[in-house]
Design a protein around this motif. Structure first.
Motif, PDB file in Angstrom:
ATOM      1  N   LEU B  48     -32.463  18.826 -54.793  1.00 14.86           N
ATOM      2  CA  LEU B  48     -31.633  19.378 -55.868  1.00 14.86           C
ATOM      3  C   LEU B  48     -30.410  18.507 -56.054  1.00 14.86           C
ATOM      4  O   LEU B  48     -30.112  17.649 -55.224  1.00 14.86           O
ATOM      5  CB  LEU B  48     -31.225  20.831 -55.556  1.00 14.86           C
ATOM      6  CG  LEU B  48     -30.675  21.156 -54.165  1.00 14.86           C
ATOM      7  CD1 LEU B  48     -29.240  20.719 -54.003  1.00 14.86           C
ATOM      8  CD2 LEU B  48     -30.798  22.639 -53.876  1.00 14.86           C
ATOM      9  N   GLY B  59     -33.062  24.348 -56.452  1.00 11.32           N
ATOM     10  CA  GLY B  59     -33.930  23.186 -56.401  1.00 11.32           C
ATOM     11  C   GLY B  59     -35.378  23.574 -56.195  1.00 11.32           C
ATOM     12  O   GLY B  59     -35.768  24.718 -56.434  1.00 11.32           O
ATOM     13  N   GLU B  64     -31.604  26.161 -52.452  1.00 12.07           N
ATOM     14  CA  GLU B  64     -30.454  26.204 -53.333  1.00 12.07           C
ATOM     15  C   GLU B  64     -29.251  25.648 -52.583  1.00 12.07           C
ATOM     16  O   GLU B  64     -29.268  25.542 -51.355  1.00 12.07           O
ATOM     17  CB  GLU B  64     -30.169  27.633 -53.820  1.00 12.07           C
ATOM     18  CG  GLU B  64     -29.776  28.600 -52.726  1.00 12.07           C
ATOM     19  CD  GLU B  64     -29.494  29.989 -53.265  1.00 12.07           C
ATOM     20  OE1 GLU B  64     -30.101  30.403 -54.272  1.00 12.07           O
ATOM     21  OE2 GLU B  64     -28.644  30.670 -52.657  1.00 12.07           O
TER      22      GLU B  64
END
Lengths: 115, 115
Positions: B48, B59, B64
């Motif tokens: 991400l 992501g 995350e």
């Protein structure tokens, strides 16, 4: 999915020998990079390359190192006279854009062992 | 000089446990932030990225990360890890006005997930 490819995957060489690591970046990418990772340490930036010239290099990238894009597809890293401390994993990367939106795509790496 | 630090060198978790990997950077200006993952024997892949906007970034594969500007942090999270998440995770930063593509990496965190 297009990808960055690197050869060789592993190279063993004697100290003082020349080594060339090869990379084929993604075909529509314009910016090319070499990074290295010594075992147990950070991934370190070596050099970036754009429009057939070096755009930035780190202090690691001394006169023993050179990069070249000899044709339309390959991007090579040459180490003229290898030292023990050059043993590392070398990663090639490419991006289509520079700056904020320039996501880097990495190859699988070439492991260099200097004896 | 810009730098990135990752708090943990090696994290061992059981499947279904929650994950948080710390990342802090040192740079006072505008940054772009990235998490890369390297599965065993494979290349670095982007999980991400944060460029601007919502500081909570989602992501791939359920990961995350949250950008907290006041803490100069960009920690990676996953609520429930799987054995297949076993890999090395790298936080990286692009910083400065001349964001020509140079990524600065943290030292990496090795994640081992026990089945």
């Amino acid at each position: 999915e297009p990808e960055v490819t690197q050869t060789p995957s592993h190279q063993v060489t004697q100290m003082g020998q020349e080594v060339i690591l090869r990379c084929v970046p993604i075909s529509n990418h314009l910016y090319f990079y070499w990074y290295r990772q010594i075992l147990g340490q950070k991934v370190e930036f070596l050099v970036s390359f754009y429009n057939n010239e070096i755009s930035e290099k780190s202090e690691i990238f001394d006169d023993q190192f050179s990069v070249e894009r000899p044709d339309g597809s390959n991007f090579t890293l040459k180490i003229r006279s290898t030292k023990l401390e050059d043993s590392a994993m070398y990663f090639c990367a490419s991006s289509r854009l520079a700056g904020r939106n320039g996501e880097l795509f990495f190859g699988e790496g070439s492991r260099l062992t200097v004896l | 000089a810009q730098s990135v630090s990752q708090h943990n060198h090696h994290v061992i978790l059981s499947e279904a446990a929650s994950l948080e990997l710390g990342c802090n950077y040192s740079y006072g200006g505008t940054v772009n932030l990235f998490w890369y993952v390297q599965y065993p024997g494979q290349h670095l892949q982007l999980l991400l990225k944060y460029f601007s906007g919502d500081p909570l970034v989602k992501g791939i594969k359920g990961f995350e990360a949250e950008f907290i500007k006041s803490k100069f942090s960009f920690n990676l999270r996953k609520p429930s890890v799987q054995w297949s998440d076993t890999a090395e995770y790298f936080c990286a930063v692009k910083a400065g006005r001349n964001q020509g593509g140079k990524l600065i990496f943290g030292q990496g965190t090795e994640l081992s997930v026990k089945p």
